[in-house]
Design a protein around this motif. Structure first.
Motif, PDB file in Angstrom:
ATOM      1  N   ARG A 179      -2.992 -13.009  68.373  1.00 18.53           N
ATOM      2  CA  ARG A 179      -3.602 -13.929  67.408  1.00 18.53           C
ATOM      3  C   ARG A 179      -2.838 -13.796  66.094  1.00 18.53           C
ATOM      4  O   ARG A 179      -2.825 -12.740  65.484  1.00 18.53           O
TER       5      ARG A 179
ATOM      6  N   ARG B 202     -16.630 -16.518  60.065  1.00 19.78           N
ATOM      7  CA  ARG B 202     -15.969 -15.878  61.208  1.00 19.78           C
ATOM      8  C   ARG B 202     -16.340 -16.575  62.513  1.00 19.78           C
ATOM      9  O   ARG B 202     -15.492 -16.843  63.357  1.00 19.78           O
ATOM     10  N   THR B 203     -17.630 -16.883  62.667  1.00 22.07           N
ATOM     11  CA  THR B 203     -18.079 -17.515  63.908  1.00 22.07           C
ATOM     12  C   THR B 203     -17.444 -18.897  64.077  1.00 22.07           C
ATOM     13  O   THR B 203     -17.010 -19.260  65.169  1.00 22.07           O
TER      14      THR B 203
ATOM     15  N   GLU C 147     -13.744 -18.420  64.960  1.00 26.39           N
ATOM     16  CA  GLU C 147     -13.659 -17.968  66.358  1.00 26.39           C
ATOM     17  C   GLU C 147     -13.846 -19.139  67.311  1.00 26.39           C
ATOM     18  O   GLU C 147     -13.140 -19.279  68.302  1.00 26.39           O
TER      19      GLU C 147
ATOM     20  N   ARG D 233     -11.204 -20.581  69.949  1.00 24.15           N
ATOM     21  CA  ARG D 233     -11.562 -20.585  71.369  1.00 24.15           C
ATOM     22  C   ARG D 233     -11.424 -21.984  71.968  1.00 24.15           C
ATOM     23  O   ARG D 233     -11.039 -22.149  73.113  1.00 24.15           O
TER      24      ARG D 233
ATOM     25  N   VAL E 158     -10.766 -12.778  61.281  1.00 18.17           N
ATOM     26  CA  VAL E 158     -10.663 -13.267  62.661  1.00 18.17           C
ATOM     27  C   VAL E 158     -10.057 -12.217  63.590  1.00 18.17           C
ATOM     28  O   VAL E 158      -9.706 -12.521  64.733  1.00 18.17           O
TER      29      VAL E 158
ATOM     30  N   ASP F  80     -18.922  -8.379  69.657  1.00 16.02           N
ATOM     31  CA  ASP F  80     -17.782  -8.137  68.746  1.00 16.02           C
ATOM     32  C   ASP F  80     -18.239  -7.531  67.412  1.00 16.02           C
ATOM     33  O   ASP F  80     -17.429  -7.030  66.641  1.00 16.02           O
TER      34      ASP F  80
END
Ligand code: GLU
Length: 376
Positions: free
Chosen positions: A15, A128-129, A132, A136, A170, A371
């Motif tokens: 990443r 962050r969510t 992510e 994804r 991240v 996580d």
């Protein structure tokens, strides 16, 4: 052990956060995006993705582009003028990215952050969510500071530090700072002929900081001092960082081809650094007790679901750290909780499908995502 540790091979990144300075992307006099350069970067990013690497962009340039549209010329801008320039420039910048990366099938997602989004616990976990989720889903987040609302006392001001905070947020394993300087020197290479290039740094020692104090970049808000601050944040999060001159076309390929750059290599991985941060540095604001089934699931590396929670103590906000206790009262983990304490209490023992009915909003499926958990 993670494959990226200790290596200066860009291919090892899983990443990757790429920070792009204004001077590379925007023609300062005319406020236009350097399209040919951006096209070459898009090719490099497409190559990264073809290798299976996830990519996040942190880009400057909103003010540099926007000042042209508001006819500010090249004069020094007041803060509110910069904020106005960023508001118009960011549209053009995002459009250029979408158009050019889109030619390689990439979907660009604009995310504007303030320093509070990386510091306030609730906003941090939200940002962050979302990032992510975007990664994804295969999108490329395009991040800049939210210059329009960030005033001087509460702004990053430079995207080197923002890039490092984003990389930490991240859990990126690699941060690339593309700028107008090719790396770190022992002294200012322009002033001191004895200045030597430093290819690898494993720790930010006072000696390294002293080097950064003299080797300043010519333009841009960053300079070497902010790059050292970025390196400290990135390395603390287990993320390696590389400083490279991005002026030439295909700047990432140039790094892969062995072009001159300085690597900062941390000793930890992002995963262990994050678990240490959650487990060690954050003060728990409350306690969540879980049943035997949930405890078993946690030990197997799963998330904590509301169904396994038997008690909630303390007052906390979404994103705060909490202590997790097993049925016998013993502390078993720490984690960042996805619900504020009042909501968490309403969810005790509930199935995920009952969350919306219990709270009146959808919320997250997990009480603590795996996580965000560090087992004791
Ligand atoms: N956020 C600023 C912009 O987009 C740039 C900050 C920096 O130069 O690092 O114009």
């Amino acid at each position: 052990m993670s494959p990226h540790r200790g290596t200066t091979d860009l291919r090892a990144a899983k990443r990757l956060v790429v920070k792009i300075g204004s001077a590379l992307l925007v023609d300062g006099d005319r406020g236009r995006v350097h399209r040919a350069w951006l096209e070459s970067l898009a090719q490099d990013l497409a190559d990264c993705r073809a290798r299976g690497q996830e990519v996040v962009i942190v880009s400057s340039g909103a003010i540099a582009v926007g000042r042209r549209h508001l006819d500010f010329g090249t004069r020094v801008l007041k803060l509110e003028e910069k904020q106005a320039a960023a508001a118009t420039g960011m549209i053009h910048l995002a459009h250029a990215y979408q158009e050019i990366l889109g030619q390689h099938g990439m979907t660009v997602a604009q995310v504007l952050l303030t320093i509070e989004d990386t510091e306030n616990r609730r906003r941090y976990i939200n940002a962050r969510t979302t990032l992510e989720t975007l990664v994804r889903l295969g999108a490329v987040p395009l991040i800049n500071e939210n210059d329009t609302v960030a005033t001087d006392e509460i702004r990053f001001g430079d995207n080197d530090r923002l890039g490092a905070r984003v990389a930490a947020m991240v859990s990126a394993d690699t941060l690339v700072l593309l700028s107008d300087i090719d790396g770190l020197y022992t002294a200012d290479p322009g002033a001191d002929p004895a200045a030597e290039f430093v290819p690898v740094v494993r720790e930010i020692t006072p000696e390294i900081e002293a080097m950064a104090g003299v080797a300043q970049s010519a333009v841009g808000t960053g300079g070497m001092v902010t790059k050292m601050a970025a390196a400290r944040v990135a390395m603390g999060a287990g993320c390696r960082m590389v400083i490279a001159d991005g002026h030439a076309r295909n700047p990432l390929q140039r790094i892969l081809d062995g072009g001159r750059c300085t690597w900062f290599l941390p000793s930890a991985t992002p995963r262990t650094a994050r678990k240490q941060w959650i487990g060690g540095s954050l003060k728990p604001e409350g306690v969540i007790t879980v049943d035997a089934g949930a405890l078993k699931a946690l030990k197997a590396g799963k998330s904590l679901l509301p169904a396994g929670v038997t008690a909630v103590e303390g007052r906390f906000e979404r994103g705060d750290a909490v202590l997790v206790r097993g049925p016998d009262g013993r502390a078993v983990a720490r984690g960042l909780v996805a619900y504020a304490s009042d909501d968490a209490r309403r969810l005790i023992g509930r199935k995920t499908s009952e969350i919306e009915a219990a709270l009146g909003f959808r919320g997250r499926d997990e009480m603590i995502h795996r996580d965000d958990l560090a087992l004791d």
